[in-house]
Scaffold this active site. Structure first.
Site, short mmCIF file in Angstrom:
data_model
loop_
_atom_site.label_atom_id
_atom_site.label_comp_id
_atom_site.label_asym_id
_atom_site.label_seq_id
_atom_site.Cartn_x
_atom_site.Cartn_y
_atom_site.Cartn_z
N ASP A 44 0.79 -1.25 0.00
CA ASP A 44 0.00 0.00 0.00
C ASP A 44 0.81 1.30 0.00
O ASP A 44 0.48 2.24 0.73
CB ASP A 44 -0.97 0.01 1.20
CG ASP A 44 -2.11 -0.98 1.03
OD1 ASP A 44 -2.17 -1.66 0.00
OD2 ASP A 44 -2.95 -1.07 1.94
N ASP A 64 -4.41 -1.40 -1.88
CA ASP A 64 -5.76 -1.25 -1.35
C ASP A 64 -6.56 -0.70 -2.54
O ASP A 64 -6.13 0.26 -3.18
CB ASP A 64 -5.71 -0.23 -0.20
CG ASP A 64 -6.76 -0.45 0.87
OD1 ASP A 64 -7.12 -1.60 1.11
OD2 ASP A 64 -7.21 0.55 1.46
N HIS A 99 -10.45 0.01 -3.51
CA HIS A 99 -11.85 -0.02 -3.08
C HIS A 99 -12.82 0.50 -4.13
O HIS A 99 -12.49 1.43 -4.87
CB HIS A 99 -12.01 0.84 -1.82
CG HIS A 99 -11.24 0.36 -0.63
ND1 HIS A 99 -11.28 -0.94 -0.18
CD2 HIS A 99 -10.42 1.01 0.23
CE1 HIS A 99 -10.53 -1.05 0.90
NE2 HIS A 99 -9.98 0.11 1.17
N SER A 118 -15.95 0.40 4.49
CA SER A 118 -15.05 0.96 5.51
C SER A 118 -15.05 2.49 5.51
O SER A 118 -14.44 3.09 6.39
CB SER A 118 -13.62 0.45 5.28
OG SER A 118 -13.02 1.09 4.16
N HIS A 146 -10.82 6.45 0.59
CA HIS A 146 -9.42 6.33 0.18
C HIS A 146 -9.26 5.21 -0.85
O HIS A 146 -10.06 4.27 -0.88
CB HIS A 146 -8.51 6.06 1.39
CG HIS A 146 -8.83 4.74 2.05
ND1 HIS A 146 -9.85 4.59 2.97
CD2 HIS A 146 -8.28 3.50 1.90
CE1 HIS A 146 -9.91 3.33 3.35
NE2 HIS A 146 -8.98 2.63 2.71
N LYS A 181 -6.58 -5.70 -3.13
CA LYS A 181 -7.40 -6.19 -2.01
C LYS A 181 -8.45 -5.14 -1.65
O LYS A 181 -8.30 -3.97 -2.03
CB LYS A 181 -6.52 -6.47 -0.79
CG LYS A 181 -5.90 -5.20 -0.24
CD LYS A 181 -5.09 -5.45 0.99
CE LYS A 181 -4.35 -4.22 1.44
NZ LYS A 181 -5.18 -3.13 1.97
N GLU A 240 -13.62 -5.74 4.68
CA GLU A 240 -12.50 -4.82 4.97
C GLU A 240 -11.18 -5.31 4.34
O GLU A 240 -10.55 -4.58 3.62
CB GLU A 240 -12.36 -4.62 6.47
CG GLU A 240 -11.14 -3.79 6.89
CD GLU A 240 -11.06 -2.41 6.22
OE1 GLU A 240 -10.48 -2.34 5.11
OE2 GLU A 240 -11.53 -1.42 6.77
N ALA A 246 -0.19 0.64 6.24
CA ALA A 246 0.23 1.18 7.52
C ALA A 246 0.67 0.03 8.45
O ALA A 246 0.06 -1.03 8.44
CB ALA A 246 -0.97 1.91 8.17
N CYS A 250 -2.57 -2.87 7.45
CA CYS A 250 -2.29 -3.78 6.34
C CYS A 250 -0.96 -4.49 6.47
O CYS A 250 -0.85 -5.68 6.17
CB CYS A 250 -2.37 -3.02 5.02
SG CYS A 250 -2.30 -4.15 3.66
C1 VGL Z 1 -5.34 0.32 5.42
C2 VGL Z 1 -6.78 1.67 6.56
C3 VGL Z 1 -7.75 1.46 5.62
C4 VGL Z 1 -3.99 -0.28 5.28
C5 VGL Z 1 -6.30 0.09 4.46
O1 VGL Z 1 -3.70 -0.76 4.18
O2 VGL Z 1 -3.22 -0.26 6.26
N1 VGL Z 1 -5.59 1.11 6.45
N2 VGL Z 1 -7.50 0.67 4.57
ZN ZN Z 2 -8.69 0.62 2.79
#
Ligand code: VGL
Ligand code: ZN
Length: 195
Positions: A10, A61, A63, A69, A80, A106, A113, A146, A150
């Site tokens: 990510d 990530d 979406h 989420s 995001h 993903k 999530e 993060a 993730c």
């Molecule tokens: C993540 C918050 C929302 C991550 C993904 O990849 O760490 N954090 N979506």
């Molecule tokens: Zn996300």
């Protein structure tokens, strides 16, 4: 670095300077590039040779615009990494290392999530776990964003699947510094190598 692979989690604009910008993200990207560079030395320097000996896999990530989420949908995050937007793109400086077949999405399903990249899928429908096995990788180096979400979930799934997991601590960005430190301690206790 035979039987090793790097998984970059990510490193996407929304987590770097966008709607969910994380601490240390610029430095994490710079340190990741430095790490990739250090692995290329003495291997001829040609990019295709690096990829043969030390595959670099990317998680995204990814979406739909109405992902569950997101705050507007009752979730905890600002919108995001919506598929097709700049915020969901991998950082420009890493682009030379991106290969479609080694890029895994993903969070594509609105209702789920999915923090872990382990079951992320590439454009051929293969999962990260499957491809790492096909590559004969045993030692997986992980960096990205993060730490608490993730990165952690991906590392833990890799560990459960039997891989040796090495976490590159200077190549991480996080939502919260305390959360980052705690996650590192807990991952270390679980058997993840912090390097
Ligand atoms: C993540 C918050 C929302 C991550 C993904 O990849 O760490 N954090 N979506
Ligand atoms: Zn996300």
């Amino acid at each position: 670095m035979k039987n090793s692979a790097l998984v970059v989690v990510d490193m996407l604009y929304d987590f770097i300077d966008g709607s969910l910008a994380c601490h240390n993200s610029d430095s994490a990207v710079a340190q990741t590039l430095k790490y990739i560079d250090s692995q290329t030395k003495g291997q001829g320097g040609e990019e295709h040779e690096i990829l043969d000996t030390f595959p670099i896999l990317f998680i995204r990530d990814h979406h739909p615009a109405d992902h569950s989420s997101f705050k507007e949908q009752g979730g905890i995050w600002p919108s995001h990494c919506v598929a097709g937007t700049h915020g969901g793109e991998i950082h420009h400086d890493l682009q030379p290392y991106v290969n479609e077949e080694l890029t895994f999405d993903k969070g594509c399903d609105r209702a789920t999530e999915q923090y872990s990249g382990y079951e992320g899928v590439n454009n051929a429908g293969q999962s990260l776990g499957e491809v790492l096995e096909l590559l004969d990788a045993t030692d997986i180096y992980v960096c990205g964003i993060a730490t608490e979400y993730c990165v952690r979930n991906t590392c833990e799934d890799l560990l459960k699947a039997g891989f040796k997991v090495h976490l590159l601590k200077d190549c991480l960005a996080y939502v919260d510094h305390e959360g980052h430190v705690k996650a590192l301690e807990e991952m270390k206790a679980e058997g993840i190598e912090i390097e």
